[in-house]
Scaffold this motif. Structure first.
Motif: not given
Length: 378
Positions: A115-129
């Protein structure tokens, strides 16, 4: 460098990077895995609880493809570990940049395995797997040249280490994520990432770690759950720079220390003034040797041990412990010649007064006298 593993689930990724800082223990664990090919997942982890390896290394026996990849490429492994030790924030930032590139290329999505979760947008995003099913963990394999889309540094393409087909990945593909066998390895997971901007480090769950490692020291994490490299598990593998060596108490000998090691310095341990060897007295003589440098148990004058008075006459004439004069044999020969001449003279006088038979008898007497000479002064 991080391209082959940046798309791993967060917990597996963190434990791979921590374990990479202990290359020799990686080798030992890989050998154990090769000797026990039927063990994987939580079963394998339970079998190594009492080993001397770090908890991160023990956790990786649950994931044979990940552990063997580290073992098969030790230079890469050591580089990963050194980066994790000295640049953990930079490592975290690089992982997020790679994940963002994969997501932008449409190659990082949720599915049955993750499950891939994205927090934030653009250069501030964090992707959790994370694993889709917490009880079953999949470790993907992929070609980085495909996964991240157009690579911004054509002169330095990403590292690619294809997995061995034996691990269930099937035919290697130029595109797509390849999934091996799902592993029942929830018990092997004990870490998570703090992805907050300015943070970027791995947290340790001590309550889970103690179930993996019977030797785990939870006191290391009483004040903070942040991972700390344990130099005790480094097993002498050199750190990459002087600052890190100093931080973890690993000293390399300098020129002065090398001179001492070669015996060129006067202050070697247990060596007295003047550079003599241990237990050697003044003058540099050997142990248990008296004045004058004579051998043990040899008295004054240099005579041999256990030689008393009344020995051979020649010993009386030795000077200062020397051997008999070379003329003593000549003098002895002259004395023998004189005695022989006296014998012949006596024989001649006896022949003048007696007959032939007497002369023969006298000759016999002379011979007898010669016998006396033989026993004379020897």
């Amino acid at each position: 460098m991080l391209a082959p593993i940046a798309l791993y689930p967060d917990a597996v990724l963190g434990q791979v990077l921590m374990a990479a800082s202990y290359p020799l223990e990686i080798v030992e664990a890989a050998r154990w895995l090769q000797a026990n090919p039927g063990l994987k997942g939580d079963v394998a982890v339970n079998a190594v609880k009492d080993k001397s390896w770090d908890v991160s290394v023990k956790s990786l026996v649950a994931f044979p493809p990940a552990l063997m990849q580290l073992n098969d490429h030790l230079d890469w492994t050591q580089n990963l570990g050194d980066a994790m030790i000295g640049q953990q924030q930079d490592v975290a930032d690089s992982i997020q940049r790679l994940r963002a590139k994969a997501a932008d290329a449409g190659n990082l999505q949720s599915g049955q395995q993750q499950t891939v979760t994205t927090q934030g947008t653009g250069n501030d995003r964090t992707i959790v797997i994370e694993p889709t099913n917490p009880d079953v963990v999949y470790v993907p394999s992929y070609n980085p040249s495909w996964a991240y889309g157009s690579w911004p540094y054509p002169a330095n393409p990403p590292v690619y280490y294809p997995p061995a087909p034996a691990y269930g990945y099937g035919t290697l593909l130029a595109t797509g994520l390849m999934w091996g066998v799902g592993l029942a390895a929830a018990g092997a997971m004990y870490s998570n990432w703090n992805w907050a901007r300015g943070a970027g480090y791995v947290n340790i769950n001590s309550n889970r770690a103690v179930n993996i490692d019977n030797r785990f020291d939870r006191n290391r994490y009483n004040n903070s759950g942040r991972w700390q490299h344990d130099a005790g598990h480094r097993r002498g593998v050199a750190y990459r720079d002087g600052a890190t060596r100093q931080q973890f108490g690993q000293q390399r000998p300098g020129a002065e220390q090398r001179q001492q090691f070669r015996g060129q310095a006067a202050n070697r341990p247990n060596v007295g003034q003047g550079g003599q060897r241990p237990n050697i007295g003044q003058g540099g003589q050997r142990p248990n040797v008296g004045q004058g440098g004579q051998r043990p148990n040899v008295g004054q004058g240099g005579q041999r041990p256990n030689v008393g008075q009344g020995q051979r006459q020649q010993l009386q004439n030795r000077g200062g412990g020397g051997r008999p004069s070379g003329l003593s044999g000549v003098n002895r020969g002259q004395q023998v010649n004189r005695e022989a001449a006296r014998g012949r003279a006596q024989q001649s006088r006896a022949g003048a007064h007696r007959g032939g038979g007497g002369a023969r008898g006298g000759g016999g007497g002379a011979r007898a006298g010669g016998g006396a000479r033989g026993g004379g002064r020897r």
